[in-house]
Design a protein around this motif. Sequence first.
Motif, short mmCIF file in Angstrom:
data_model
loop_
_atom_site.label_atom_id
_atom_site.label_comp_id
_atom_site.label_asym_id
_atom_site.label_seq_id
_atom_site.Cartn_x
_atom_site.Cartn_y
_atom_site.Cartn_z
N PHE A 1 0.92 4.10 -2.90
CA PHE A 1 0.54 5.46 -2.55
C PHE A 1 1.69 6.44 -2.76
O PHE A 1 1.48 7.58 -3.19
CB PHE A 1 0.09 5.49 -1.09
CG PHE A 1 -0.43 6.83 -0.65
CD1 PHE A 1 -1.65 7.30 -1.10
CD2 PHE A 1 0.29 7.61 0.24
CE1 PHE A 1 -2.14 8.54 -0.70
CE2 PHE A 1 -0.19 8.85 0.65
CZ PHE A 1 -1.41 9.31 0.18
N SER A 2 2.92 6.01 -2.47
CA SER A 2 4.06 6.93 -2.49
C SER A 2 4.77 6.99 -3.83
O SER A 2 5.44 7.98 -4.12
CB SER A 2 5.08 6.51 -1.41
OG SER A 2 4.49 6.54 -0.13
N LEU A 3 4.64 5.95 -4.67
CA LEU A 3 5.41 5.92 -5.92
C LEU A 3 4.55 5.61 -7.14
O LEU A 3 4.51 6.39 -8.09
CB LEU A 3 6.54 4.89 -5.81
CG LEU A 3 7.41 4.72 -7.06
CD1 LEU A 3 8.15 6.03 -7.37
CD2 LEU A 3 8.40 3.57 -6.90
N LYS B 1 0.76 19.81 5.45
CA LYS B 1 1.60 18.60 5.32
C LYS B 1 0.74 17.35 5.17
O LYS B 1 1.11 16.41 4.47
CB LYS B 1 2.50 18.47 6.55
CG LYS B 1 3.54 17.36 6.44
CD LYS B 1 4.46 17.37 7.64
CE LYS B 1 5.52 16.27 7.51
NZ LYS B 1 6.44 16.26 8.67
N GLN B 2 -0.43 17.33 5.82
CA GLN B 2 -1.32 16.18 5.68
C GLN B 2 -1.97 16.13 4.31
O GLN B 2 -2.23 15.07 3.76
CB GLN B 2 -2.41 16.22 6.77
CG GLN B 2 -1.91 15.96 8.16
CD GLN B 2 -3.04 15.90 9.18
OE1 GLN B 2 -4.20 16.01 8.82
NE2 GLN B 2 -2.70 15.74 10.43
N ASN C 1 0.83 -1.21 0.00
CA ASN C 1 0.00 0.00 0.00
C ASN C 1 0.86 1.26 0.00
O ASN C 1 0.57 2.23 -0.71
CB ASN C 1 -0.92 0.01 1.22
CG ASN C 1 -2.17 -0.82 1.01
OD1 ASN C 1 -2.75 -0.79 -0.06
ND2 ASN C 1 -2.58 -1.55 2.03
N GLY C 2 1.92 1.24 0.80
CA GLY C 2 2.83 2.38 0.85
C GLY C 2 3.52 2.62 -0.48
O GLY C 2 3.69 3.75 -0.91
N LEU C 3 3.92 1.53 -1.15
CA LEU C 3 4.57 1.65 -2.45
C LEU C 3 3.61 2.24 -3.48
O LEU C 3 3.99 3.12 -4.27
CB LEU C 3 5.07 0.27 -2.90
CG LEU C 3 5.78 0.22 -4.26
CD1 LEU C 3 7.08 1.01 -4.21
CD2 LEU C 3 6.06 -1.22 -4.67
N HIS D 1 0.10 15.05 0.00
CA HIS D 1 0.62 13.71 -0.15
C HIS D 1 1.16 13.52 -1.56
O HIS D 1 0.87 14.31 -2.47
CB HIS D 1 -0.48 12.69 0.16
CG HIS D 1 -0.75 12.53 1.62
ND1 HIS D 1 0.16 11.98 2.50
CD2 HIS D 1 -1.83 12.85 2.37
CE1 HIS D 1 -0.35 11.97 3.71
NE2 HIS D 1 -1.56 12.49 3.66
N PRO D 2 1.95 12.46 -1.79
CA PRO D 2 2.56 12.26 -3.12
C PRO D 2 1.60 12.33 -4.30
O PRO D 2 1.93 12.98 -5.30
CB PRO D 2 3.21 10.87 -2.98
CG PRO D 2 3.57 10.77 -1.54
CD PRO D 2 2.47 11.49 -0.80
N PRO E 1 1.46 8.18 -7.85
CA PRO E 1 1.96 9.48 -8.32
C PRO E 1 2.57 9.41 -9.72
O PRO E 1 2.38 10.34 -10.52
CB PRO E 1 3.02 9.85 -7.27
CG PRO E 1 2.60 9.12 -6.05
CD PRO E 1 2.01 7.84 -6.52
N CYS E 2 3.26 8.33 -10.03
CA CYS E 2 3.85 8.20 -11.37
C CYS E 2 2.77 8.10 -12.43
O CYS E 2 2.87 8.71 -13.51
CB CYS E 2 4.75 6.96 -11.43
SG CYS E 2 6.35 7.16 -10.60
#
Length: 410
Positions: free
Chosen positions: A63-65, A246-247, A59-61, A250-251, A68-69
């Motif tokens: 959401f973070s990468l 900051k919240q 999930n983190g991968l 997000h990416p 966004p890509c």
Amino acid sequence: MERFLLGFLTGNQNEGGESLVDTIKIAVLPIAKVFTICFLGFLLAYFKILPANGRKLLNGLVFSLLLPCLIFSQLGQAITLEKMIEWWFIPFNVLLATISGSLIGLAVVSIVRPPYPFFKFTIIHIGIGNIGNVPLVLISALCREKSNPFGDSEKCTQDGNAYISFGQWVGAIVLYTYVFSMLAPPSEGTFDIEDRDLPLKNSPKDSTQEQVPLLTQEAMPTNSDAPKIRKIKDLLAFVFEKLKVKQILHPPIIASILAMVIGCVPFLKRLVFTNDAPLYFFTDSCTILGDAMIPSILLALGGNLIDGPGSSKLGIRTTAAIVFGRLVLVPPAGLGIVMLADKLGFLPPGDKMFRFVLLLQHSMPTSVLSGAVANLRGCGREGAAVLFWVHIFAILSMSGWIVLYLHILF
């Protein structure tokens, strides 16, 4: 609606030359693909191949990468300043979907009377739909079909992803302000409260200091003796903290903003997004990574469903009301909003994918991210239960609504 029912009874062909059976096939196959990949994720989690820690990392991968890509590559190539002005109704539609869904949730709550701590919880899980991940998955699966009514598969995918991505920044602001505030624990400080038969209008107000994302009662720091530059820094820091920037940033939101900025400046767009651009290798790399988002998020979603209903305190009646409200009552309101906007001339003429995405924004299951916020606020067990049942029944509801939408559009 009459045309739809007549087509259902007679099997006549619609304007695009497709029979109702073909329309049902086009609508159901993407859902079947989504369900298949989710089920594989469920099996991986069941046999401990994809344990909870692994799903959290996945999930983190995503959401973070990966997400966004995908947003950066698809939205950046499609967006221009003219299109941004033309697409203004997409983020506005997200706000309308939140308002109409919340009003329907309030009506459902007044009838069903959920357990005391879960009044606002019920409203939120009816009112907040998934405007990002699930629509992106559906558009991708639908456009893969050679017989899809939107034409060229590549253009279908690019336009659909761009429209969906353009509305995500508003969804994030709604999530981390309105949803975060509404899911605040009751005055007792916890959702683990024994059953109490309290009327809705007398539900206790939160008297403790709450982490409200936008409004607080703290005084703005001032220091008359400090230099002007220091005062400006203090003011910016205060605004940054109190608005919870900051919240919100997000990416995926940062990727949306970058894509819109670069895509709307012709020089930057030629530098990054055109096929012969010096930096196109970066965009192409993002496209490759973005392609991995769809299977990854579906595997993670299917794995998360293994948590199942759990020991939720909502009860069958409240859970069923949330499922019914979200999947059955909200979409017709959205259909009315989109049709009214079309009649008023707010939508780009002739763009059926644009209208289809607007309709999808009203027809999706409860947002997975609202479940994540519920977990932060101490009602994650109930959030997981709602997500489980809503996504199970959404397999049927989304198929039906997509059939109706395609028949209306074509």
